[in-house]
Design an enzyme around this catalytic site. Structure first.
Site, PDB file in Angstrom:
ATOM      1  N   GLU A   1      98.279 146.124  30.895  1.00 28.24           N
ATOM      2  CA  GLU A   1      99.317 146.139  31.933  1.00 28.24           C
ATOM      3  C   GLU A   1      98.755 145.981  33.350  1.00 28.24           C
ATOM      4  O   GLU A   1      99.191 146.637  34.300  1.00 28.24           O
ATOM      5  CB  GLU A   1     100.174 147.398  31.799  1.00 28.24           C
ATOM      6  CG  GLU A   1     100.918 147.438  30.476  1.00 28.24           C
ATOM      7  CD  GLU A   1     101.793 148.650  30.244  1.00 28.24           C
ATOM      8  OE1 GLU A   1     102.511 148.668  29.228  1.00 28.24           O
ATOM      9  OE2 GLU A   1     101.737 149.586  31.061  1.00 28.24           O
TER      10      GLU A   1
ATOM     11  N   GLU B   1     102.494 145.520  22.502  1.00 23.82           N
ATOM     12  CA  GLU B   1     102.953 146.912  22.564  1.00 23.82           C
ATOM     13  C   GLU B   1     104.441 146.910  22.846  1.00 23.82           C
ATOM     14  O   GLU B   1     104.905 146.246  23.771  1.00 23.82           O
ATOM     15  CB  GLU B   1     102.206 147.674  23.656  1.00 23.82           C
ATOM     16  CG  GLU B   1     102.611 149.144  23.798  1.00 23.82           C
ATOM     17  CD  GLU B   1     101.879 149.836  24.949  1.00 23.82           C
ATOM     18  OE1 GLU B   1     100.648 149.673  25.046  1.00 23.82           O
ATOM     19  OE2 GLU B   1     102.552 150.513  25.758  1.00 23.82           O
TER      20      GLU B   1
END
Length: 540
Positions: free
Chosen positions: A196, A314
């Site tokens: 991220e 994810e």
């Protein structure tokens, strides 16, 4: 006699719905040409780094479920993984970019994660000792897991301003860690770079140009360390939320055959404490919004990186550890299975669920290791839905979600049917496009059209081949205990899915029903339907 028992089973678990509104619906399946393909091991689950004192909304749901402290000796854990034969496991998460690997010439102090107000996500840097890495790999080898490991992509960088990091990646610690892994003969399917940090980032972000240069560096390390291997591990990146300009630039800068897989994350339901989670899960229009992300990423890869593929690295639905008594209950399977079906249609090769265990969204209960409902949904998908994705045309309302794949490991195809309606019992006519010479994308396919009404009367669902296979279908109907959507017990064909007395996963048995008998999907239920004698050339 067996058919009678099967039909009796259907009637015993659907009595509450018999008085509900019925809607006749036609599905047309195009078995001639695949619309997409997935990896053989499409279902994936994550193991995160969060320590036991990671809390959200005055709740600390992680317990001892992290890479560092999970009880690898718990028999339920091994049994749950081995039921998939080869379950993909992705090791990674928010704290991975603060992990030091205690190997070689690491200079910094290697301590466990500790709460630290000024730290990224409120925690200090953490440590992976090689003794623990050895234990993990022994466990993965024993259970047949296929492992993806997320590397620390912030090592050596510095903070430029709030949320933005600059400088080149210091690869020395990762290099020695991978070198150790290779020297021990540990089988790592893929290495992922960062978590991220793409686009706007979550907590931290890195410019796409610098990220691309660092990926070239990492690819060189992998090529060197695995130079004597016939098959090299894949390189995945960036493991973040999809933003088209950033992803496109990363592919342009890194260049051909550097990044093998573009990974992205999905949390499209809202925060874990959002009171509207269930409403969003049951809203077909909300669920369909995510198709724009899948479609855009597919185009980005075709345009800028046709050598790469797409994975969901994810996805937990609700962020901040998931929603208690939502993410871990039956109702979440409507979202989860719809995501699996939707992603596959856009050539997503792998879909990693956050988490295998940990938080409120684990496939397994954090404390007991007992499977939550989504575990069984994942297992049924893995056992029934093959790699080849087929087109489905429908005249149903948007509350009936339908997906079709070639059946895994055997002839025929499997339908996944998700009924989001709380009042409509869908009665289905399943048809084969081969017998009607029709493209399933034809605009004439809508409810009430004269073509569709005629189709119901005149077309046989089977193809043109005579069948030497049994003229029955398999049905797997999933419902919640006592009709309570937020139940943590899932029923399969009217029977609760529970561990055996020895803690083993039950064999998931279908109903066998005559292929020409009525097929119905009850309100707020899910069904996998296997047609073993469906004539589908795309299925080989």
């Amino acid at each position: 006699m067996g058919i009678c028992v099967a039909l009796f089973g259907i009637l015993t678990y659907l009595p509450a719905f018999l008085s509900q509104e019925a809607s006749e619906t036609t599905l047309i399946i195009n078995g001639t040409t695949p619309i997409a393909t997935t990896d053989a091991n499409y279902v994936c689950a994550t193991i995160d780094w969060w320590p036991h004192d990671k809390c959200n909304y005055n709740n600390c749901p992680w317990g001892y479920s992290s890479v560092i402290n999970m009880d690898l000796s718990h028999p339920f854990l091994a049994n749950a993984i081995q039921a998939f034969e080869h379950l993909r496991i992705r090791i990674g998460g928010s704290l991975q970019d603060q992990v030091l690997y205690d190997v070689g010439s690491v200079k910094a102090q290697c301590h466990p994660f500790q709460k630290m107000e000024e730290g990224l996500f409120g925690f200090s840097k953490g440590c992976l000792h090689m003794s623990r890495w050895d234990e993990l790999n022994k466990f993965f080898s024993k259970t047949g897991a296929i492992v993806t490991f997320g590397l620390n992509a912030l090592h050596g960088r510095h903070k430029i301003r709030k949320g933005v990091w600059g400088g080149s990646w210091d690869s020395s610690n990762a290099h020695e860690f991978i070198q150790y892994t290779v020297s021990k003969g540990y089988a790592i399917d893929s290495w992922e770079f960062g978590n991220e940090l793409s686009g706007s980032g979550v907590g931290a972000s890195v410019d796409a140009n610098q990220y691309g240069k660092d990926l070239i560096n990492l690819k060189g390390i992998l090529n060197n360390l695995y130079s004597k291997f016939r098959s090299k591990p894949l390189l995945l990146a960036p493991g973040g939320f999809y933003e088209e300009p950033w992803y496109s630039q990363l592919l342009r800068v890194s260049g051909p055959n550097v990044v093998n897989v573009m990974t992205h994350h999905i949390y499209n339901l809202g925060a874990g404490d959002d009171p509207n989670l269930v409403r969003r899960i049951l809203d077909p229009h909300h669920l369909s919004k995510e198709s724009k992300t899948f479609s855009s990423l597919e185009r980005t890869i075709k345009t800028h990186g046709p050598w790469a593929s797409a994975w969901v690295g994810e996805s937990g639905g609700a962020y901040n550890s998931g929603g208690h008594l939502v993410s871990d209950t039956f109702v979440n399977s409507f979202w989860y299975l719809d995501q699996l079906g939707m992603a596959a249609k856009y050539n997503t090769k792998v879909y990693c669920r956050q988490t295998l265990i940990g938080g409120n969204y684990g496939l397994l209960n954090t404390s007991t290791f007992v499977p939550n409902p989504d575990y069984y949904s994942a297992l049924l998908w893995h056992k029934l839905m093959g790699e080849t994705v087929l087109a489905v045309g429908s005249d149903a309302s948007p509350y009936l979600r339908s997906y079709a794949h070639c059946t895994k490991g055997r002839a025929g195809l499997t339908l996944l049917l998700i009924n989001l309606s709380n009042s409509t019992n869908f009665i289905l006519n399943v048809r084969n496009s081969m017998t009607i010479n029709m493209n399933t994308d034809d605009k004439s396919l809508h409810k009430g059209s004269s073509f569709m009404n005629g189709l119901k009367r005149t077309v046989s669902w089977v193809g043109s081949t005579a069948s030497d296979r049994p003229l029955t279908r398999e049905e797997y109907h999933l419902t919640p205990k006592d009709g309570h959507l937020r139940s943590q017990t899932m029923f399969l064909n009217g029977r609760p899915l529970e561990l055996t007395g020895k803690g083993e996963i039950l064999n998931l048995q279908p109903l066998h029903v005559k292929v020409n008998s009525p097929l119905s999907v009850a309100p707020l239920s899910i069904a996998f339907i296997v047609f073993s004698n469906f004539d589908a050339p795309a299925c080989g």
